[in-house]
Structures are given as structure tokens and as C-alpha cells.
Design an enzyme around this catalytic site. Structure first.
Site, mmCIF file in Angstrom:
data_model
loop_
_atom_site.group_PDB
_atom_site.id
_atom_site.type_symbol
_atom_site.label_atom_id
_atom_site.label_comp_id
_atom_site.label_asym_id
_atom_site.label_seq_id
_atom_site.Cartn_x
_atom_site.Cartn_y
_atom_site.Cartn_z
ATOM 1 N N ARG A 148 0.857 -1.180 0.000
ATOM 2 C CA ARG A 148 0.000 0.000 0.000
ATOM 3 C C ARG A 148 0.894 1.231 0.000
ATOM 4 O O ARG A 148 1.872 1.270 0.754
ATOM 5 C CB ARG A 148 -0.870 -0.034 1.258
ATOM 6 N N TYR A 160 -3.026 11.355 6.811
ATOM 7 C CA TYR A 160 -3.266 9.995 7.296
ATOM 8 C C TYR A 160 -2.401 9.009 6.509
ATOM 9 O O TYR A 160 -2.079 9.244 5.346
ATOM 10 C CB TYR A 160 -4.754 9.634 7.137
ATOM 11 N N ASP A 210 -5.191 3.732 0.066
ATOM 12 C CA ASP A 210 -6.305 3.964 0.994
ATOM 13 C C ASP A 210 -6.734 5.433 0.909
ATOM 14 O O ASP A 210 -5.917 6.326 1.161
ATOM 15 C CB ASP A 210 -5.837 3.625 2.418
ATOM 16 N N HIS A 212 -9.275 6.586 2.739
ATOM 17 C CA HIS A 212 -9.678 6.873 4.115
ATOM 18 C C HIS A 212 -10.909 7.781 4.202
ATOM 19 O O HIS A 212 -10.948 8.751 4.974
ATOM 20 C CB HIS A 212 -8.493 7.473 4.901
ATOM 21 N N GLU A 236 -9.189 1.909 -1.515
ATOM 22 C CA GLU A 236 -9.876 1.584 -0.249
ATOM 23 C C GLU A 236 -10.670 2.773 0.273
ATOM 24 O O GLU A 236 -10.193 3.914 0.228
ATOM 25 C CB GLU A 236 -8.798 1.167 0.762
ATOM 26 N N GLU A 262 -13.612 -1.462 7.008
ATOM 27 C CA GLU A 262 -12.931 -1.471 8.307
ATOM 28 C C GLU A 262 -13.739 -0.824 9.421
ATOM 29 O O GLU A 262 -13.500 -1.108 10.589
ATOM 30 C CB GLU A 262 -11.531 -0.851 8.204
ATOM 31 N N ARG A 283 -13.552 -5.622 3.712
ATOM 32 C CA ARG A 283 -12.390 -5.416 4.597
ATOM 33 C C ARG A 283 -12.755 -5.449 6.081
ATOM 34 O O ARG A 283 -12.080 -4.835 6.897
ATOM 35 C CB ARG A 283 -11.697 -4.095 4.268
ATOM 36 N N GLU A 339 -4.341 -7.410 5.391
ATOM 37 C CA GLU A 339 -3.495 -6.275 5.776
ATOM 38 C C GLU A 339 -2.562 -6.708 6.912
ATOM 39 O O GLU A 339 -2.979 -7.398 7.841
ATOM 40 C CB GLU A 339 -4.366 -5.109 6.245
ATOM 41 N N TRP A 402 -12.205 11.777 9.072
ATOM 42 C CA TRP A 402 -10.789 11.407 9.200
ATOM 43 C C TRP A 402 -10.599 10.046 8.632
ATOM 44 O O TRP A 402 -10.478 9.299 8.133
ATOM 45 C CB TRP A 402 -10.308 11.422 10.660
#
Ligand code: CS2
Ligand code: MG
Length: 402
Positions: A148, A160, A210, A212, A236, A262, A283, A339, A402
Site C-alpha cells: 500500500r 493519514y 487507501d 480513508h 480503499e 474497516e 475489509r 493487511e 478522518w
């Protein structure tokens, strides 16, 4: 019949906070379950200690499904990360006990091996393109088949996904950090640095990224399209997932594969995403999605729709979680990727895990149960400290995801 005799909630902070459930049966067999919910750890500790432990005492530890249903339906209040993390901890500990009683590793109880190892992705990051390239090289040298890549957006310190120390850990002590976000700058920069990674290293490894939850659906669609050339393994969390319909819009514009899950905790949270084939990878994790019992159900649903697994495995999921995930990953037919961020040395002092890494893959040990041991003496050296994930604000000061 053996009975559950002792239920302990263990909180320790070897580099970061972990909550662990330890269940002891009357025949002396002990099971561990991860109960860590980053930034809200003590809510789960209290849920388990004050509301679940009294219900477990005297129950038959062999009745995993019945205990799951009892805790889920019996609570009346359904789903949500605190409830599902608590149920997960119990479920995982009971699978650990069942394995130890049977003398078998958990993956054998789940049907046995479907593969020789579990492909993982590592986290390369950099403060600029050059340091990201160096980090990707480091992962390639370490044998990772999937990486990643995240870089700090110019002008936005504290993006992030960018490591500060040896291991990425965004939670700060005392109050949350506040970090600035600029969608335009990110959308301009991400295709540049991901393109630079492909230019430097070519295409003989899987590249992941990602987002996020930072984009709107149409922004995510634009990014997915811009990234088609770099052939991502997945993009992601392109947009917040509360509205599952958002993913249809992204899908209509791009063939970049999508991965989500997630922050989700139940099969109903991904039902539309899976059954309408709006994502490619689910995920969710053992710890936040109701344990091995429930996550296996999610993975089975996903397999009907050619959605593959890609379980969350950040540093805030303890080695107990990782071991449980790898046992499950080893067996399921629709495994995609796992991951893996590694753990600090301090974490390794508290949790001794039989999971091994070689050639970009993780493998479980053949020890009965999950194959993880908890060291109380080491844990006592790392007392709990309040920690919070950061909060993001746009340049005008308003709160962003976030
Ligand atoms: C991240 C996580 O691993 C990931 O993909 O999104 O690091 C996430 O930020 C943390 O798990 C939050 O606790
Ligand atoms: Mg993520």
C-alpha cells in the site's frame, strides 16, 4: 461438561492500547479474544466486564454459535462497534478454547487449509515522493508481493497513512490531534505519486491505496478513473460508507477495484454492497465484526457475488486478532489479501504469537487453538493511557471525515 469459570478483561498499552478478553473454563483451558476498539477502548472493556462477563459464567464454552446468538439477540440493542467488538472477543476466545480442547489449530476446525499461506500487504509511506519510493523499495526487498502506498499531501503535515516512527500509529495521547485536509491538493497529488511508484518499480507487484473516506462519490469516481493506468489492486474506502448507494455512482465511472469495511461491524452493514456487487473486497475484521463466527458468514455471503476478502489488520488490531484472521484467511475459498502492518517490540513482549511471515505471506502455527499467549507480567509494565485518533478539518475550519 466444562463450564466457563473466569472471565477477565485485560487492558495494556505496549506502544498502543489493547483490550483482551481471557476466558477460563473449569477444565483449566484458557481462550483469548481481542476486544480493542481504537480510541474507545474502555467502552468495550466496560461492556464486557459489566454486562457480558456475568452472563458467561457457568455456560458451556463449547457452544459457540448459541453464545453468539444469546449475546446478539439477547442484548436487544443490535449491531454497532462496541457491541460487535465485545461479542467478537467472546467468540474468538471460545474458538481458541475449542481448538485447545480438540488439540487442533483453529483453521482445522474451520475446514482446514485452502492455501499454503496468506498474501499480505505492507504499508509503504513517505513525506514526499522520494521517501515513498525508498519505502516501497524496502518492502520489495523484504519480500512483500503487495504494497500500500501513501504520501503526505504537499502543504498538509500529518496526512493519514504516513508513518512517523517505526510503525504507523495515528492515535495521540490526551486529546485528538487536529489535521488539515484539502481535497483538491490530494486529488492532484495522488495520481502523481502512485504513477511515480509504477514508473520506478513496474507492475510485477500489487499496489494498493487507501483514500480513508476523504472524497465524495463523484470525486472518488474521478480519482478511480485517473488511477486506472496504475492498475491498483484496490482503492480503499473512497467515500464514507453509511450510504451504500454511493458506491454505485463510483462503479458507474471506473473499473478500479473497490475495498470497504474497516469501520463496519455486521453482515447487514455490507449486505447491499455485496449483493449488488458494488465492491470487490470486503475489509471487515474478526475483532470489529462479531468474531470468527460472524465474519465467516460475511465471507460466505461475499463468495456468492465474487467479492473477495481483504481483512483490516492495522496495528490497533492485536496479535490475537491477527492470528484469528490468518486462521480464517487460510480456509476461506474467496480469500483476497490480508493487511499486515507488523507490531512494535513491546507488543511482541505481551503477545507471543505463532504467526510467521515469509515471502510476503503469513502462516499460522499448528499449535492448538489460535496459537497466541498473553504475558501478564509484561502487560503490567505497560499501563493504559487515554489515546484518540485524529480529527480532520478542511482549510475553512469545518470538520471532515478522518
Ligand atoms: C487504516 C487504519 O489500516 C487501515 O487501512 O485505515 O490504520 C485505521 O486508520 C485505523 O485502524 C483506525 O483505528
Ligand atoms: Mg483503511
Amino acid at each position: 461438561m466444562s463450564k466457563i469459570e473466569k472471565v477477565e478483561v485485560l487492558v495494556t498499552s505496549p506502544g498502543r492500547n489493547f483490550v483482551t478478553l481471557r476466558v477460563t473454563a473449569s477444565d483449566g483451558v484458557v481462550g483469548l479474544g481481542d476486544a480493542t476498539l481504537n480510541g474507545r477502548e474502555l467502552a468495550v472493556a466496560s461492556y464486557l466486564r459489566d454486562h457480558v462477563a456475568p452472563l458467561l459464567l457457568g455456560r458451556d464454552p463449547a457452544r459457540i454459535e448459541d453464545t453468539w446468538q444469546y449475546l446478539y439477540r439477547g442484548a436487544y440493542w443490535r449491531r454497532g462497534p462496541v457491541t460487535m467488538t465485545s461479542i467478537a472477543a467472546v467468540d474468538t476466545a471460545l474458538w481458541d478454547i475449542k481448538g485447545k480442547v480438540a488439540g487442533l489449530p483453529v483453521h482445522q476446525l474451520l475446514g482446514g487449509r485452502s492455501r499454503e499461506g496468506v498474501m499480505v500487504y505492507g504499508h509503504a509511506s513517505g513525506h514526499d515522493v522520494a521517501s515513498l519510493i525508498d519505502d516501497v523499495a524496502r518492502y520489495r526487498d523484504a519480500g512483500y508481493q503487495a504494497i500500500r502506498a501513501q504520501a503526505a499531501v504537499p502543504g498538509l503535515p500529518g496526512s493519514y497513512g504516513v508513518r512517523k516512527g517505526a510503525v504507523y500509529e495515528p492515535a495521540a495521547t490526551s486529546l485528538p490531534d487536529e489535521q488539515l485536509w484539502d481535497t483538491g491538493a490530494y486529488l492532484r497529488f495522488a495520481p502523481q505519486y502512485l504513477g511515480a511508484v509504477r514508473e520506478e518499480f513496474g507492475f510485477d507487484f500489487h499496489l494498493l491505496h487507501d483514500v480513508h473516506h476523504r472524497l465524495t462519490p463523484i470525486e472518488a469516481a474521478r480519482l478511480g478513473r485517473a488511477l486506472e493506468e496504475v492498475q491498483l489492486f484496490w482503492m480503499e474506502d473512497p467515500t464514507p460508507v453509511e450510504n451504500q448507494d454511493s458506491f454505485r455512482l463510483i462503479r458507474q465511472h471506473t473499473t478500479t477495484p473497490l475495498a470497504v469495511g474497516e469501520v463496519l461491524s455486521s453482515i447487514w452493514d455490507v449486505q447491499q454492497l455485496i449483493t449488488e456487487q458494488l465492491i470487490d473486497y470486503v475489509r471487515m475484521s474478526v475483532v470489529h465484526a462479531g468474531g470468527i463466527t460472524h465474519l465467516r458468514r460475511v465471507f460466505d455471503l461475499a463468495s456468492l457475488y465474487q467479492v473477495r476478502t481483504g481483512s483490516h489488520g492495522a496495528t490497533d488490531l492485536s496479535p490475537v486478532s491477527l492470528a484469528a484472521a490468518v486462521h480464517l484467511d487460510t480456509t476461506v475459498p474467496n480469500f483476497g489479501i490480508q493487511e499486515y502492518m507488523g507490531f512494535t517490540d513491546e507488543t511482541g513482549e505481551v503477545f507471543r504469537s505463532g504467526v510467521t511471515f515469509s515471502k510476503g505471506m503469513l502462516d499460522v502455527s499448528d499449535a492448538p487453538g489460535l496459537g497466541v499467549e498473553y504475558d501478564d507480567e509484561a502487560a503490567a509494565r505497560f499501563p493504559y493511557e487515554a489515546r484518540y485518533l485524529p480529527v480532520a478539518r478542511r482549510l475553512d475550519g469545518s470538520v471532515h471525515d478522518w
